[in-house]
Write a protein that holds these residues in place. Structure first.
Motif, PDB file in Angstrom:
ATOM      1  N   GLU A   1       7.137 -20.993 -13.246  1.00  0.00           N
ATOM      2  CA  GLU A   1       6.781 -19.662 -13.764  1.00  0.00           C
ATOM      3  C   GLU A   1       7.520 -18.533 -13.062  1.00  0.00           C
ATOM      4  O   GLU A   1       7.989 -17.601 -13.690  1.00  0.00           O
ATOM      5  CB  GLU A   1       5.274 -19.448 -13.621  1.00  0.00           C
ATOM      6  CG  GLU A   1       4.530 -19.941 -14.815  1.00  0.00           C
ATOM      7  CD  GLU A   1       3.049 -19.655 -14.710  1.00  0.00           C
ATOM      8  OE1 GLU A   1       2.647 -18.550 -14.275  1.00  0.00           O
ATOM      9  OE2 GLU A   1       2.285 -20.577 -15.061  1.00  0.00           O
ATOM     10  N   SER A   2       7.575 -18.619 -11.731  1.00  0.00           N
ATOM     11  CA  SER A   2       8.355 -17.593 -11.028  1.00  0.00           C
ATOM     12  C   SER A   2       8.957 -18.171  -9.761  1.00  0.00           C
ATOM     13  O   SER A   2       8.320 -18.955  -9.056  1.00  0.00           O
ATOM     14  CB  SER A   2       7.492 -16.366 -10.714  1.00  0.00           C
ATOM     15  OG  SER A   2       6.544 -16.669  -9.737  1.00  0.00           O
ATOM     16  N   SER A   3      10.194 -17.816  -9.508  1.00  0.00           N
ATOM     17  CA  SER A   3      10.867 -18.211  -8.259  1.00  0.00           C
ATOM     18  C   SER A   3      11.461 -16.932  -7.689  1.00  0.00           C
ATOM     19  O   SER A   3      12.336 -16.322  -8.292  1.00  0.00           O
ATOM     20  CB  SER A   3      11.942 -19.254  -8.528  1.00  0.00           C
ATOM     21  OG  SER A   3      12.738 -18.894  -9.628  1.00  0.00           O
ATOM     22  N   ILE A   4      10.929 -16.528  -6.530  1.00  0.00           N
ATOM     23  CA  ILE A   4      11.261 -15.204  -5.998  1.00  0.00           C
ATOM     24  C   ILE A   4      12.106 -15.342  -4.738  1.00  0.00           C
ATOM     25  O   ILE A   4      11.666 -15.955  -3.756  1.00  0.00           O
ATOM     26  CB  ILE A   4       9.966 -14.411  -5.698  1.00  0.00           C
ATOM     27  CG1 ILE A   4       9.149 -14.265  -6.991  1.00  0.00           C
ATOM     28  CG2 ILE A   4      10.278 -13.048  -5.096  1.00  0.00           C
ATOM     29  CD1 ILE A   4       7.782 -13.658  -6.795  1.00  0.00           C
ATOM     30  N   ALA A   5      13.307 -14.792  -4.787  1.00  0.00           N
ATOM     31  CA  ALA A   5      14.185 -14.783  -3.616  1.00  0.00           C
ATOM     32  C   ALA A   5      14.097 -13.405  -2.965  1.00  0.00           C
ATOM     33  O   ALA A   5      14.543 -12.416  -3.540  1.00  0.00           O
ATOM     34  CB  ALA A   5      15.619 -15.075  -4.041  1.00  0.00           C
ATOM     35  N   LEU A   6      13.489 -13.356  -1.783  1.00  0.00           N
ATOM     36  CA  LEU A   6      13.385 -12.084  -1.054  1.00  0.00           C
ATOM     37  C   LEU A   6      14.565 -11.974  -0.083  1.00  0.00           C
ATOM     38  O   LEU A   6      15.231 -12.978   0.188  1.00  0.00           O
ATOM     39  CB  LEU A   6      12.065 -12.050  -0.282  1.00  0.00           C
ATOM     40  CG  LEU A   6      10.819 -12.268  -1.140  1.00  0.00           C
ATOM     41  CD1 LEU A   6       9.591 -12.445  -0.255  1.00  0.00           C
ATOM     42  CD2 LEU A   6      10.627 -11.085  -2.088  1.00  0.00           C
ATOM     43  N   HIS A   7      14.777 -10.763   0.435  1.00  0.00           N
ATOM     44  CA  HIS A   7      15.943 -10.567   1.296  1.00  0.00           C
ATOM     45  C   HIS A   7      15.557  -9.933   2.632  1.00  0.00           C
ATOM     46  O   HIS A   7      14.734  -9.029   2.677  1.00  0.00           O
ATOM     47  CB  HIS A   7      16.970  -9.685   0.589  1.00  0.00           C
ATOM     48  CG  HIS A   7      17.421 -10.300  -0.703  1.00  0.00           C
ATOM     49  ND1 HIS A   7      18.250 -11.392  -0.735  1.00  0.00           N
ATOM     50  CD2 HIS A   7      17.104 -10.012  -1.992  1.00  0.00           C
ATOM     51  CE1 HIS A   7      18.438 -11.738  -1.996  1.00  0.00           C
ATOM     52  NE2 HIS A   7      17.749 -10.924  -2.778  1.00  0.00           N
TER      53      HIS A   7
END
Ligand code: R5P
Length: 295
Positions: A143-149
């Motif tokens: 559903e969601s794959s979140i790449a933070l920085h």
């Protein structure tokens, strides 16, 4: 913010999980995980997860020893009526083998993502090694794959701790974050060309610049064998630069990398706490907190 969330720490992730639970005011769940004498994993879910959305905190550096236990926990929670599983893995492994470099090789980035996508619904991670594959959504069918920085945090650390920095990227793929760190730290930057001959065998070729007055700050996403940074340090020193500061996101640090980098001429080595290591000086907890609040 995730509704009906319950947060679980897989072994070794208790500090980050406790901090997230406190900052987000989410209840913590209890898991029992131990090894049988033959090294097989025992997993028991001790909290009620029915109709809840479990958040599992499990950093997946050195993944082979952790992934089965994580899968047992996630799948068992689903059996007990959990709704959606969110995995927080500040370091996402198996991202560098993103193509078949030689015939017959497994493209582990694709296979690992396919495996995880089978039993998680949401993924939150920090600076995954996106190179030839540009987005996590191209790999993870969830559903969601979140790449933070961690870029802003790294730039803040550099601004506070290094006088007149010049940001140095060890290879062309690092330019994506090196340029942004340099912009945020109001510093110039250069990027080297890297050739990798083997796991522990790399050479770098930095552009020639005439002004060597600034303090070089090497910035990379992963420090694993340290060979990329060590080769860059040696070249910077041979060009007359002062001792460089090394800033990495993920401290994989195989073997005696810390000492190797110091011996090569590093003044200081600093990493983010995506993988627990004595060099962790840049805290990324707030980035994850903000991401969960927005879900
Ligand atoms: C390259 O592909 C990555 O961005 C890092 O530069 C690399 O993983 C560092 O590896 P090592 O520390 O083993 O040179």
């Amino acid at each position: 913010m995730i509704k009906n969330a319950i947060l679980f720490a897989l072994p070794g992730n208790e500090t980050l999980a406790a901090s997230l639970a406190a900052k987000l005011n989410i209840a913590s769940g209890v898991l029992t995980i131990r090894e049988f004498p033959d090294s097989e994993s025992y997993v028991r879910i001790d909290s009620d997860v029915r109709d809840k959305n479990p958040i599992l905190v499990c950093g997946l550096d050195h993944p082979n020893n952790k992934i089965l236990t994580l899968m047992f926990a996630a799948q068992t929670m689903k059996e007990f009526g959990a709704n959606k599983i969110c995995l927080i893995s500040p370091y996402l492994p198996y991202m560098r083998q993103d193509k078949r470099f030689k015939s017959g090789e497994a493209v582990s980035a694709v296979l690992f993502a396919r495996y995880l996508s089978g039993w998680i619904d949401h993924l939150i991670t920090i600076d995954p090694h996106l190179h030839r594959i540009k987005r996590l959504a191209d790999l993870y069918t969830i559903e969601s794959s979140i790449a933070l920085h961690a870029i802003t945090k790294m730039a803040d650390w550099i601004k506070k701790n290094v006088l007149s920095p010049i940001i140095v990227g060890p290879d062309e793929e690092s330019e994506q974050w090196v340029a942004e760190v340099a912009r945020l730290a109001s510093a110039p930057y250069i990027v080297s060309k890297k050739t990798r001959y083997g796991d522990r065998d790399v050479s770098v070729d930095l552009p020639v610049i005439s002004d060597h007055a600034n303090t070089p700050v090497l910035v990379d996403d992963i420090i694993s064998t340290g060979m990329s940074m060590a080769a860059t340090i040696l070249q910077l020193r041979s060009r007359g630069f002062s001792e460089p500061v090394c800033v990495g996101v993920h401290a994989l640090f195989t073997d005696d990398v810390y000492q190797h980098l110091i011996n090569a001429g590093a003044k200081k080595i600093v990493t983010c706490n995506t993988i627990l290591h004595p060099t962790n000086q840049i805290d990324i907890t707030d980035i994850i907190v903000a991401a969960i609040k927005q879900m």
